[in-house]
Design a protein around this motif. Sequence first.
Motif: not given
Lengths: 215, 216
Positions: A19-22, A24-26, A124, A126, A196
């Motif tokens: 559920t993280l923005p892309e 942060f996922n990275l 993204s 976000h 973010d």
Amino acid sequence: MKITHHLSDKLLMAYSAGTLPEAFNLVVATHISMCDECRARLAEFDAVGGALIEATETTTTMGSDALAATLARIKAGGPTERAVPAPRAGVLPQPLHDYVGGDVESVAWRSVGGGVKQAILRTSEHASARLLFIPGGAAVPDHGHRGTELTLVLQGAFADEHDRFGPGDIEIANEDLHHQPVAEPGVDCICLAATDAPLKFRAFLPRLAQPFLQI
Amino acid sequence: MFDALPQTDTARHRRDSVETLGVTGQVRCGVQGQTAVKNADGGKWAALVKRVADRQDADAFSEVFDHFAPRVKAFLMKSGADATLAEECAQDVMVTVWRKAAQFDPARASVATWVFTIARNRRIDMLRRDRRPEPEELTWGPEAEPDQLDALVLQQESARLTAAIAELPDKQRVMIERAYYGDLSHSEIAEETGLPLGTIKSRIRLALERLRHNLS
């Protein structure tokens, strides 16, 4: 590599849940590529997801032909996959390497003044992610934060009034933190940063520059 | 839900495995009967997935399917999919289980955990959520295999975690469920999760150290 600043439980749980923005996922994926401690902690949060799947009520049923349909699709082909360890020798761990399209020499740097360079990565809307290049001994403009900002050191080190961050270390900053990070003298510092919300600079000039920095 | 046989069957299997490895005392049975059954089950699913990987065994696969496909479907529905979409995606997840069976590492995850990660990734695609890059792969490669005891203990500890989560106070469990069903943003997740974590992490750390040793 001795990593002393790790991901928070909150970030690991959200990464595990997907559920993280892309951006942060990275950052999370890149840190975990460098840090077995957080890799093991992530596995534990994944196990929480597994526990929820296991404990799910079982009143839901699959269609009567679901198994046959699935086996037919398996039979119809598509490769079985074997894992291939990907040996890598560079500054950028694999997930980041994929976004850049190569290692550090492939980064499309843009100067933002004072010897500092950055490269915005496409993610993204976000949240935004960028690579930062800070020459050894140079300062990053004094800034506060809205929202959450993650900064992962890939090479070199930086320190602010509060702490020191070396390779693999991640700094998690929020509204409460106003700081002036300075790269340690010596090897240039390269970081992956994600936020973010736009950063707010305290000095007049950097505020003017903000539209050009796109941060 | 559980077959009539496994309890005695797998209890024996567990003793065998431990004796074979010449280790006793490290593997404790669950305190309650329920936990013992679940522990035994963990090893069962891992063995079935191994049969799918080694021999493309359709019988083993259908057992895995019967247990996990409805759960994955329920998970996807709780995450916002309607029944038709969830059914279709649950089938996709099970196709991936077959194709990636050889990548399942019992020293680092239970089958339920591994299925969860596949279902989570399918859900991200299904709901067009933000891309989620994966960390660099760390795998055993062709020459090395995960340690059997690591795998056994990990499967049991995963089962204990499942039991512990079931016993959490309702309010806390619901928060965790909401986080995993995608109802909570990262900023809404509690700073302190209150989850009983730690044991699995230590076990996985050991497996990772062995793996790093093998890779170097």
